[in-house]
Design a protein around this motif. Structure first.
Motif, short mmCIF file in Angstrom:
data_model
loop_
_atom_site.label_atom_id
_atom_site.label_comp_id
_atom_site.label_asym_id
_atom_site.label_seq_id
_atom_site.Cartn_x
_atom_site.Cartn_y
_atom_site.Cartn_z
N VAL A 75 0.80 -1.23 0.00
CA VAL A 75 0.00 0.00 0.00
C VAL A 75 0.83 1.27 0.00
CG1 VAL A 75 -1.77 1.29 1.28
CG2 VAL A 75 -1.87 -1.20 1.20
N ASP A 76 1.98 1.26 0.69
CA ASP A 76 2.64 2.52 1.02
C ASP A 76 4.08 2.65 0.55
OD1 ASP A 76 0.56 3.87 2.56
OD2 ASP A 76 0.78 2.22 3.97
N GLU A 77 4.53 1.85 -0.41
CA GLU A 77 5.93 1.97 -0.82
C GLU A 77 6.09 2.28 -2.30
OE1 GLU A 77 8.14 -1.32 0.87
OE2 GLU A 77 7.77 -0.59 2.91
N CYS A 78 5.03 2.77 -2.90
CA CYS A 78 5.09 3.33 -4.26
C CYS A 78 5.75 2.39 -5.28
CB CYS A 78 5.83 4.67 -4.23
SG CYS A 78 5.55 5.72 -5.68
N GLY A 79 5.54 1.09 -5.10
CA GLY A 79 6.11 0.13 -6.05
C GLY A 79 7.59 -0.14 -5.87
N ALA A 80 8.18 0.28 -4.73
CA ALA A 80 9.62 0.08 -4.53
C ALA A 80 10.04 -1.38 -4.59
CB ALA A 80 10.07 0.71 -3.21
N PRO A 81 9.30 -2.32 -3.96
CA PRO A 81 9.72 -3.72 -4.07
C PRO A 81 9.76 -4.22 -5.51
CG PRO A 81 8.19 -3.45 -2.25
CD PRO A 81 8.18 -2.16 -3.01
N GLU A 82 8.76 -3.81 -6.30
CA GLU A 82 8.75 -4.22 -7.70
C GLU A 82 9.92 -3.57 -8.46
OE1 GLU A 82 4.25 -3.84 -6.64
OE2 GLU A 82 6.15 -2.97 -5.99
N PHE A 83 10.18 -2.31 -8.15
CA PHE A 83 11.25 -1.58 -8.83
C PHE A 83 12.62 -2.17 -8.52
CE2 PHE A 83 14.43 1.87 -8.73
CZ PHE A 83 14.38 2.28 -10.05
N PHE A 84 12.91 -2.39 -7.22
CA PHE A 84 14.22 -2.88 -6.83
C PHE A 84 14.44 -4.33 -7.27
CE2 PHE A 84 14.42 0.93 -4.44
CZ PHE A 84 15.74 1.14 -4.08
N SER A 85 13.36 -5.10 -7.37
CA SER A 85 13.49 -6.48 -7.82
C SER A 85 13.42 -6.60 -9.33
CB SER A 85 12.38 -7.34 -7.20
OG SER A 85 11.11 -6.90 -7.66
N GLN A 86 13.24 -5.49 -10.01
CA GLN A 86 13.14 -5.43 -11.47
C GLN A 86 11.94 -6.21 -11.99
OE1 GLN A 86 17.26 -6.71 -12.29
NE2 GLN A 86 17.66 -4.63 -13.01
N GLY A 87 10.83 -6.11 -11.25
CA GLY A 87 9.59 -6.63 -11.80
C GLY A 87 8.86 -7.69 -11.03
N ALA A 88 9.38 -8.13 -9.90
CA ALA A 88 8.67 -9.16 -9.12
C ALA A 88 7.26 -8.66 -8.77
CB ALA A 88 9.44 -9.50 -7.86
N LYS A 89 6.31 -9.57 -8.74
CA LYS A 89 4.91 -9.21 -8.54
C LYS A 89 4.51 -9.40 -7.08
CE LYS A 89 0.27 -10.55 -10.14
NZ LYS A 89 -0.14 -9.19 -10.55
N LEU A 90 3.81 -8.40 -6.51
CA LEU A 90 3.23 -8.56 -5.19
C LEU A 90 1.85 -9.18 -5.33
CD1 LEU A 90 4.13 -5.21 -3.36
CD2 LEU A 90 5.41 -7.35 -3.46
N VAL A 91 1.59 -10.20 -4.53
CA VAL A 91 0.29 -10.88 -4.55
C VAL A 91 -0.40 -10.61 -3.21
CG1 VAL A 91 -0.88 -13.10 -4.74
CG2 VAL A 91 1.23 -12.69 -6.05
N PRO A 92 -1.35 -9.66 -3.19
CA PRO A 92 -2.02 -9.33 -1.92
C PRO A 92 -3.05 -10.37 -1.53
CG PRO A 92 -2.90 -7.98 -3.71
CD PRO A 92 -1.77 -8.79 -4.29
N VAL A 93 -3.08 -10.69 -0.24
CA VAL A 93 -3.97 -11.73 0.29
C VAL A 93 -4.73 -11.16 1.49
CG1 VAL A 93 -4.05 -14.02 1.37
CG2 VAL A 93 -2.42 -13.55 -0.48
N LYS A 94 -6.00 -11.52 1.61
CA LYS A 94 -6.79 -11.10 2.77
C LYS A 94 -6.39 -11.91 4.01
CE LYS A 94 -10.93 -9.75 0.15
NZ LYS A 94 -10.82 -8.31 0.46
N GLY A 95 -6.70 -11.36 5.18
CA GLY A 95 -6.43 -12.07 6.42
C GLY A 95 -6.99 -11.29 7.59
N PRO A 96 -7.44 -11.96 8.63
CA PRO A 96 -8.07 -11.29 9.77
C PRO A 96 -7.08 -10.45 10.57
CG PRO A 96 -7.72 -13.62 10.26
CD PRO A 96 -7.38 -13.43 8.81
N HIS A 97 -7.52 -9.25 10.95
CA HIS A 97 -6.73 -8.37 11.82
C HIS A 97 -5.34 -8.08 11.25
CE1 HIS A 97 -9.93 -8.73 14.70
NE2 HIS A 97 -9.72 -10.02 14.89
N GLY A 98 -5.24 -8.00 9.94
CA GLY A 98 -3.99 -7.63 9.30
C GLY A 98 -2.98 -8.75 9.17
N LYS A 99 -3.38 -9.98 9.50
CA LYS A 99 -2.42 -11.10 9.50
C LYS A 99 -2.71 -12.10 8.39
CE LYS A 99 -2.84 -12.20 14.00
NZ LYS A 99 -2.47 -12.84 15.29
#
Length: 346
Positions: free
Chosen positions: A87-111
């Motif tokens: 949510v809050d890193e402006c795509g930095a993980p994707e940028f530094f990894s040169q394209g790795a994809k983040l896969v968001p998953v739901k979970g109770p209480h943020g876990k």
């Protein structure tokens, strides 16, 4: 009454004193100084094993560099849908990894839970050239909703990661707050529970700019030194970053500061629960309190009284959900002042 973020607090006096001491005389550059050497020794002692330590200035850099080291550019990082990296890193993980994809998953209480991760992984076939290949699970400790993973919960996620041939990364921006709540040894909820790499955060806890990427298996850190340099986080005067980390570790300062922040959050939560129309929907296990206000008018009243906070999500039922964050510098008087204002808003 500034509860908008623990980033809003200044630096702890011990941090300023440590920086002043580090400013005396000269020192080797680019992390070859004595202070940086000492923090590796002290963190190895803290975590009860030899670790590889790479200081950086921001949590975003720590997370992005760690994940880029663990994840190939055709890979995927499974994380909670509310995770900071998502949510809050402006795509930095994707940028530094040169394209790795983040896969968001739901979970109770943020876990994250193993069951929800398995559902997400089912969408990606191993060896299928059309699919990114899941490589890393990333968890936040404490979570974005102020909850904590127990060692047993981390172990369950680590077991799944190992079975799937994945690494486990922990975003420890508020690790101190989590440990102050869990009251366990740092090793118990990190590498002993199966965490491979930790983003060790201290900035939110009273430092000025001090984070570190910690590899519990130094052999896995083969290329992060180059990534850190390329990413602009190999400071020529690294001793000033390392001095903050050392000051936090000395005499357990990092846990003392976090414990105070947690206590202020608990005081805030306990007081709000007694007020009609105020609802604390989830556990308070660190230094964040999420509260449902009785009305939009209540929020206006609190702001008019001078309170500062973040509205967590858009209002859909006329009852705003806000986030209140306490810090090492939060005073009991501020908490009580907020509670008094909240009582008047009913």
């Amino acid at each position: 009454m500034n509860f908008i973020s623990d980033n809003a607090a200044g630096a702890a006096p011990e941090i300023l004193a440590a920086i002043t001491r580090a400013n005396e005389g000269t020192a080797a550059s680019y992390g070859s100084d004595d202070i940086t050497r000492r923090i590796t020794e002290k963190l190895s002692k803290l975590f009860e094993k030899d670790v590889a330590v790479f200081p950086v200035a921001t949590g975003t850099a720590a997370n992005a560099l760690a994940l880029a080291t663990l994840t190939p550019h055709y890979g995927a990082v499974v994380c909670h849908e509310g995770a900071h990296i998502q949510v809050d890193e402006c795509g930095a993980p994707e940028f530094f990894s040169q394209g790795a994809k983040l896969v968001p998953v739901k979970g109770p209480h943020g876990k994250l839970t193993p069951e929800n991760i398995k559902l997400a992984l089912a969408r990606f076939q191993k060896g299928d050239v059309h699919h990114v290949q899941p490589a890393t699970i990333s968890i936040s400790q404490a979570t974005e909703l102020g909850t904590t993973y127990t060692p047993k919960e981390v172990q369950a996620l680590a077991s799944l990661a190992k079975a799937e041939g994945m690494a486990l990364h922990m975003d420890g921006a508020r690790l101190a707050n989590a440990l102050a709540h869990l009251k366990c040894a740092p090793a118990d909820v990190t590498w002993k529970a199966g965490v491979d790499v930790l983003s060790f955060g201290l900035t939110k806890n009273g430092a000025i700019a001090a984070e570190a990427v910690i590899f519990f298996d130094p052999k896995r850190a083969a290329d992060i030194a180059y990534r850190r340099k390329r990413g602009g986080h190999l400071f020529s005067k690294m001793r000033f970053v390392s001095a903050q980390i050392e000051a936090m570790l000395d005499d357990g300062l990092w846990l003392k500061l976090a414990g105070h922040a947690n206590a202020m959050a608990q005081r805030l939560s306990d007081g709000l629960k007694t007020l009609p129309g105020f609802t604390v929907p989830g556990p308070v296990e660190a230094n964040e309190v999420f509260v449902k206000l009785p009305s939009e008018d209540a929020m206006k009243t609190l702001k008019s009284a001078g309170a500062r906070f973040y509205q967590w999500e858009p209002t859909t039922d006329g009852r705003p959900l806000i986030r209140l964050v306490c810090s090492w510098a939060t005073r009991e008087a501020e908490v009580d002042q907020f509670l008094a204002a909240a009582k008047k808003s009913v």
